[in-house]
Scaffold this motif. Structure first.
Motif, PDB file in Angstrom:
ATOM      1  N   ALA A  19      39.704  12.645  89.334  1.00  0.00           N
ATOM      2  CA  ALA A  19      38.841  12.734  90.516  1.00  0.00           C
ATOM      3  C   ALA A  19      38.215  11.377  90.807  1.00  0.00           C
ATOM      4  N   LYS A  20      37.829  10.661  89.740  1.00  0.00           N
ATOM      5  CA  LYS A  20      37.262   9.322  89.916  1.00  0.00           C
ATOM      6  C   LYS A  20      38.310   8.352  90.440  1.00  0.00           C
ATOM      7  N   VAL A  21      39.553   8.493  89.957  1.00  0.00           N
ATOM      8  CA  VAL A  21      40.627   7.636  90.452  1.00  0.00           C
ATOM      9  C   VAL A  21      40.809   7.850  91.953  1.00  0.00           C
ATOM     10  N   ARG A  22      40.851   9.117  92.378  1.00  0.00           N
ATOM     11  CA  ARG A  22      41.032   9.417  93.804  1.00  0.00           C
ATOM     12  C   ARG A  22      39.845   8.933  94.630  1.00  0.00           C
ATOM     13  N   GLU A  23      38.640   9.050  94.067  1.00  0.00           N
ATOM     14  CA  GLU A  23      37.454   8.579  94.783  1.00  0.00           C
ATOM     15  C   GLU A  23      37.473   7.065  94.950  1.00  0.00           C
ATOM     16  N   LYS A  24      37.952   6.380  93.927  1.00  0.00           N
ATOM     17  CA  LYS A  24      37.994   4.917  93.958  1.00  0.00           C
ATOM     18  C   LYS A  24      39.111   4.405  94.854  1.00  0.00           C
ATOM     19  N   HIS A  25      40.142   5.240  95.062  1.00  0.00           N
ATOM     20  CA  HIS A  25      41.303   4.801  95.849  1.00  0.00           C
ATOM     21  C   HIS A  25      41.611   5.810  96.958  1.00  0.00           C
ATOM     22  N   PRO A  26      40.737   5.881  97.946  1.00  0.00           N
ATOM     23  CA  PRO A  26      40.984   6.808  99.061  1.00  0.00           C
ATOM     24  C   PRO A  26      42.217   6.426  99.869  1.00  0.00           C
TER      25      PRO A  26
END
Length: 354
Positions: free
Chosen positions: A208-215
């Motif tokens: 989830a953090k990866v997706r948040e960091k790379h929209p």
């Protein structure tokens, strides 16, 4: 079949039809140093008190009964995904496939200190080696039909005469049994349900953090393809229902509609080369492919005219990372430790390309 402490295992990762990989020419070259019968009990975290024994372990091939919490656990899946899940739970098995940490990312989790059996593509799992490890539970979660060229159905009855066998509910899945399902099954069998939930929750929070960091990944389609050289050619690995497809989805990418072309056959012919196109194209190089073969593939007009290539949204990956790891193995095996490790190496490369 030798039982050895884990040593350097050489081999190739071949074209995959059943489990997004096939293992060829894998062997352990070290002299046996430690037999399974000399091992002490598996190392397990303290019981949580949530599982009641006796516990009936159901599988598509029959049932076995686990009378009490096990202490000696043999992990027998050819590609060692079950071993990865056990290590993620803090459990050290008394036996593992010798292909544990073929990807190079499990040593720090204890994979370099395991007793292993040698596995060769297409050969039967050595039941005598399993028996010699004196298990009171045999773990076969994550064993999809035909994984490594062998079927669990061909081994189940003999394994069940040694110890209770725990499998995932659907071992006949064509490509992938989600590791989240498998680790929950393990959690119940080992009285570690809370630990299993924590592994899944931690994984979900991490991505989830990866997706948040790379929209910028959100909604883009992606293809994961591997060049195996002259032997097996170009293979489309992010097929429907595969571990690579699930991994790309965890990063935020959308499913590629063109993947349907490769649902039954992963080989990319010249006629199908345009079908590997996507918003982002990830091209790996197996150990079997020579650099000259990669240059021949990527230099062709058919390849250079792909929109992902012409727009610069193309990432070419080497056989090994700088630290000696294997992204192909990590993503194709589809385990929680390997997926996080792969994301750490892959995400910066994709972000730079975009």
């Amino acid at each position: 079949m030798n039982i050895t402490r884990r040593s350097s295992i050489t081999g190739l990762i071949g074209a995959a039809l059943a489990a997004a990989l096939a293992l060829t020419g894998c062997s352990s070259t070290a002299s046996p140093q430690k037999t399974a019968t000399s091992e002490g009990p598996s190392r397990l975290p303290a019981a949580e008190g949530r599982t009641s024994y006796p516990l009936t372990l159901k599988s598509p091939f029959g049932e076995t009964v686990l009378k009490k919490r096990p202490e000696r656990i043999a992990a027998v899946v050819p590609n060692a995904i079950d071993t990865e899940l056990l290590l993620a739970l803090g459990v050290t098995p008394v036996l593992s496939s010798g292909l544990v940490d073929e990807g190079g990312y499990l040593d720090e989790h204890g994979a370099d200190d395991l007793t292993t059996y040698e596995f060769v593509m297409g050969e039967k799992v050595p039941v005598e080696a399993v028996a010699a490890s004196k298990p009171d539970l045999i773990v076969a979660v994550g064993w999809t039909d035909g994984l490594g060229g062998v079927k669990l159905a061909d081994h189940y009855d003999r394994l069940a005469t040694i110890a209770p066998v725990v499998t995932s509910p659907d071992t006949a899945s064509q490509l992938l049994i989600p590791w989240q399902d498998s680790v929950r099954v393990l959690g119940e069998a080992l009285d570690l349900a809370d630990a299993a939930k924590a592994v899944v929750d931690d994984h979900e929070k991490h991505f989830a953090k990866v997706r948040e960091k790379h929209p910028e990944f959100d909604g883009l389609t992606a293809t994961w393809a591997i060049n195996y050289g002259s032997a097996n050619g170009l293979q489309y690995l992010s097929r429907p229902g595969s571990a690579p497809e699930a991994f790309l989805a965890e990063l935020g990418f959308a499913k590629n509609p063109a993947a349907r072309e490769f649902a039954r056959e992963a080989t990319v012919s010249d006629e199908l080369l345009s079908k590997i196109d996507a918003d982002v194209l990830l091209l790996g190089q197996s150990a079997a492919a020579r650099d000259a073969e990669m240059r021949e593939l990527t230099g062709r007009d058919l390849f250079r005219n792909l929109s992902a290539v012409s727009s610069g949204n193309f990432v070419q990956l080497p056989p090994k990372t700088d630290d000696g790891g294997d992204l192909l193995w990590a993503i194709s095996s589809g385990g929680p430790i390997g997926n996080k490790w792969a994301a750490e190496h892959l995400v910066p490369l994709v972000a730079d390309a975009l």
